[in-house]
Scaffold this motif. Structure first.
Motif, PDB file in Angstrom:
ATOM      1  N   SER A   9     169.898  -3.593  89.791  1.00  0.00           N
ATOM      2  CA  SER A   9     170.590  -4.785  89.303  1.00  0.00           C
ATOM      3  C   SER A   9     171.247  -4.563  87.955  1.00  0.00           C
TER       4      SER A   9
ATOM      5  N   ASN B 246     176.596  -3.941  91.867  1.00  0.00           N
ATOM      6  CA  ASN B 246     175.555  -4.865  91.410  1.00  0.00           C
ATOM      7  C   ASN B 246     175.955  -5.608  90.145  1.00  0.00           C
TER       8      ASN B 246
ATOM      9  N   GLU C 287     167.601 -10.092  81.861  1.00  0.00           N
ATOM     10  CA  GLU C 287     168.794 -10.410  82.651  1.00  0.00           C
ATOM     11  C   GLU C 287     169.996 -10.427  81.727  1.00  0.00           C
TER      12      GLU C 287
ATOM     13  N   PRO D 215     172.003  -8.016  95.740  1.00  0.00           N
ATOM     14  CA  PRO D 215     171.067  -7.170  94.991  1.00  0.00           C
ATOM     15  C   PRO D 215     170.167  -6.341  95.909  1.00  0.00           C
TER      16      PRO D 215
ATOM     17  N   THR E 137     161.020  -6.118  87.170  1.00  0.00           N
ATOM     18  CA  THR E 137     162.305  -6.807  87.258  1.00  0.00           C
ATOM     19  C   THR E 137     162.368  -7.867  86.165  1.00  0.00           C
TER      20      THR E 137
ATOM     21  N   GLU F  44     165.997 -10.301  93.351  1.00  0.00           N
ATOM     22  CA  GLU F  44     166.628  -9.658  92.207  1.00  0.00           C
ATOM     23  C   GLU F  44     167.768 -10.502  91.656  1.00  0.00           C
ATOM     24  N   HIS F  45     168.012 -10.393  90.358  1.00  0.00           N
ATOM     25  CA  HIS F  45     169.092 -11.124  89.706  1.00  0.00           C
ATOM     26  C   HIS F  45     170.131 -10.136  89.183  1.00  0.00           C
ATOM     27  N   ALA F  46     171.045  -9.781  90.068  1.00  0.00           N
ATOM     28  CA  ALA F  46     172.121  -8.869  89.718  1.00  0.00           C
ATOM     29  C   ALA F  46     173.331  -9.662  89.248  1.00  0.00           C
TER      30      ALA F  46
END
Length: 578
Positions: free
Chosen positions: A464, A109, A433, A139, A559, A144-146
């Motif tokens: 993530s 991830n 993030e 992700p 998240t 999701e922001h992996a």
């Protein structure tokens, strides 16, 4: 196999030539019949050649110890130990674990294909056999922001690797149910291999969907009823006992002589200090016996069952033609391990690695040290608007579980903002993030961490692995965030605006190249610091925190895009009714 090797093995089996090694005076655990045999164990070229009466070039007296097959961890994220595979091996081998089935989706991830390649490279040639299942959900969910996105085309080349067994835990249930094209590609490509599941909270229809899709295992059962549903639909049930999720006591009563052959043990996620203090699968065996399980059944679950589940046809038993991976156990009820043998070679003695201590760390570990990319932040970035009289959706933790509860309640406010309160055990939480510097920040209210004048932060935040932080004062949260930016990821604890302790994890913000014992020492300082900022010492705060960002686990998570409701599979506002 070389013909000469095969001939020698047959000749040793027949008694025509002496074995390389013979183990005498041991009580051999026959996992096929769940019986004890008193006989010699003959080994040739690292493989068991025979059971009976034998002569050998080397003879070891087992001194009436029980001889068990080497243990198999059926599902583990090595990254959760916070050490690289080459160091992880040195910790689990003395505990009798000679084989693990690892899912590298943590590092995947962050680094994608490079992360998988690193785990394969770093685990090459170890005394510990490390097999991989390929990360299926990178992700974990589409929103999701992996650090990476792994599509089926990126996974396909890895199936050619001899230590890749299949596709790891499928977490995206909606993607399976709705026949998402990418998920269908992954499932179809993995069909000739093994496919693991992650069926947290699934009802009978959901289990049917998973089983129909070719998913063969689940390690997310938390009740006997869930275990029975999966077993009835042909799935293997992995009974998990890790650092955060402890499900063994609840599930062992569901295991009996008619279904035990479909049950395995796994650790899933376990910190290095717990591995050192408690052990790995050996700890699962001890707990299962304490809960009333027949010791021979427990050993079978930890060996043969796992090997059969994953098609490891030469592992999991003490029989001719099987790998000579075995352990000498002094007391079967207590499952006290005396010696560990891998391929007929002693590699662990009296709880310590034999000859492994001085192995040097692998070379590529410093290549992934710049993975924390977060813009400058201020207290304004952490504010959660809530007015007097409004109710908020609060994440309520369940100690020693990775599921949470959704709690709708009035919360303390001041000036139109949520105010953390130690009296109500309410803290502020943020997921930031950290891979691409987007500036995304998700904010939530969490109940149950017991924080008082402090904060804890980590770059371990499933799956993530963005930066996650919780605290009851903004200045503590900001100090913890800044620390992790400076050290390149890891864990940090702050109190009254000052750093109390930190553990740098420069490999993708998840692991370090330091030895397991050195990391355990650093972790002890982290836990000492946590005692100063939390009233709760009966569960692992950092592991609990790390799962508060995993949206595929019920009921409420956070998240970097905001609060997520697993029931509706959508983001929701913090203020209820908005």
């Amino acid at each position: 196999m070389e013909i000469s090797t095969l001939k020698k093995r047959i000749q040793v089996a027949s008694g025509a030539v002496p074995a390389d090694l013979v183990i005498k005076n041991g009580k051999i655990i026959d996992v096929f019949n769940q019986e004890i045999m008193t006989a010699d164990l003959a080994i040739a070229d690292g493989v068991i050649a025979g059971i009976g009466e034998y002569e050998g070039n080397e003879v070891i007296d087992a001194e009436s110890c029980f001889i068990s097959p080497g243990l198999i961890d059926a599902h583990v994220h090595i990254e959760s130990s916070m050490v690289a595979p080459s160091e992880f091996a040195k910790i689990v081998l003395p505990h009798g674990v000679t084989t693990v089935i690892a899912d590298p989706h943590e590092i995947a991830n962050v680094l994608g294909e490079e992360g998988i390649a690193f785990m394969l490279d770093d685990s090459e040639g170890l005394d510990l056999d490390v097999y991989l299942m390929l990360p299926s959900c990178v992700p974990a969910a589409p929103f999701e922001h992996a650090g990476a996105v792994l599509l089926n085309e990126q996974l396909l080349p890895f199936y050619r690797h001899p230590r890749v067994l299949g596709l790891a835990e499928i977490m995206d249930y909606p993607g399976v149910k709705n026949t998402d094209s990418q998920m269908m590609d992954k499932l179809a490509s993995a069909a000739p291999f093994k496919i693991d599941g992650h069926g947290a909270g699934l009802d009978q229809t959901g289990v049917n969907v998973f089983a129909a899709a070719g998913i063969q295992t689940d390690h997310e059962c938390i009740t006997q009823e869930q275990a029975k549903e999966r077993l009835a639909r042909g799935m293997y049930v992995m009974i998990r006992e890790g650092s955060a999720a402890k499900n063994l006591k609840a599930l062992i009563p569901a295991v009996h002589e008619k279904n035990s052959h479909r049950c395995l043990f796994c650790t899933d996620d376990k910190h290095i200090n717990d591995l050192i203090a408690e052990g790995s699968i050996d700890h699962n065996i001890r707990l299962a016996i304490l809960e009333g399980l027949n010791p021979l059944t427990a050993v079978q679950m930890a060996t043969l069952n796992a090997a059969q589940c994953f098609g490891l046809v030469h592992k999991g038993a003490l029989a001719p033609g099987y790998d000579a991976d075995f352990i000498l156990v002094e007391d079967l009820q207590q499952f006290t391990i005396k010696d560990v043998f891998k391929a007929g070679k002693r590699i662990g003695k009296n709880g310590s690695p034999a000859g492994l201590e001085n192995q040097k760390a692998r070379g590529r570990q410093q290549a992934f040290s710049s993975t924390v990319n977060i813009p400058a932040m201020s207290a304004a970035d952490l504010s959660i608007p809530v007015f007097d009289g409004q109710k908020a959706c609060v994440i309520e933790i369940i100690p020693n579980q990775i599921e949470t509860r959704k709690k709708v309640m009035e919360v303390p406010t001041a000036g139109g903002q949520f105010m953390p309160s130690s009296a109500h055990d309410l803290a502020k939480m943020a997921v930031i993030e950290r891979h691409h510097g987007t500036g995304n920040i998700g904010l939530a209210i969490v109940k149950g961490l017991g924080l008082k004048n402090g904060a804890l932060a980590a770059t371990i935040a499933h799956d993530s692995h963005n930066l996650i932080v919780a605290g009851d004062h903004d200045e503590d949260m900001l100090a913890a965030i800044e620390t992790l930016k400076t050290i390149g990821g890891g864990l940090a604890v702050t109190h009254e605006g000052k750093l109390l302790a930190a553990l740098p994890l420069p490999i993708a913000g998840l692991m370090t190249g330091k030895s397991g014992f050195a990391v355990a020492e650093d972790l002890s300082k982290i836990y000492d610091a946590l005692q100063k900022i939390s009233v709760h010492q009966d569960f692992n705060l950092f592991l609990t925190l790390s799962f508060l960002s995993l949206p595929v686990i019920p009921e409420l998570k956070l998240t970097d895009s905001g609060l997520f409701d697993a029931a509706s599979f959508s983001h929701i506002p913090v203020v209820f009714g908005n």
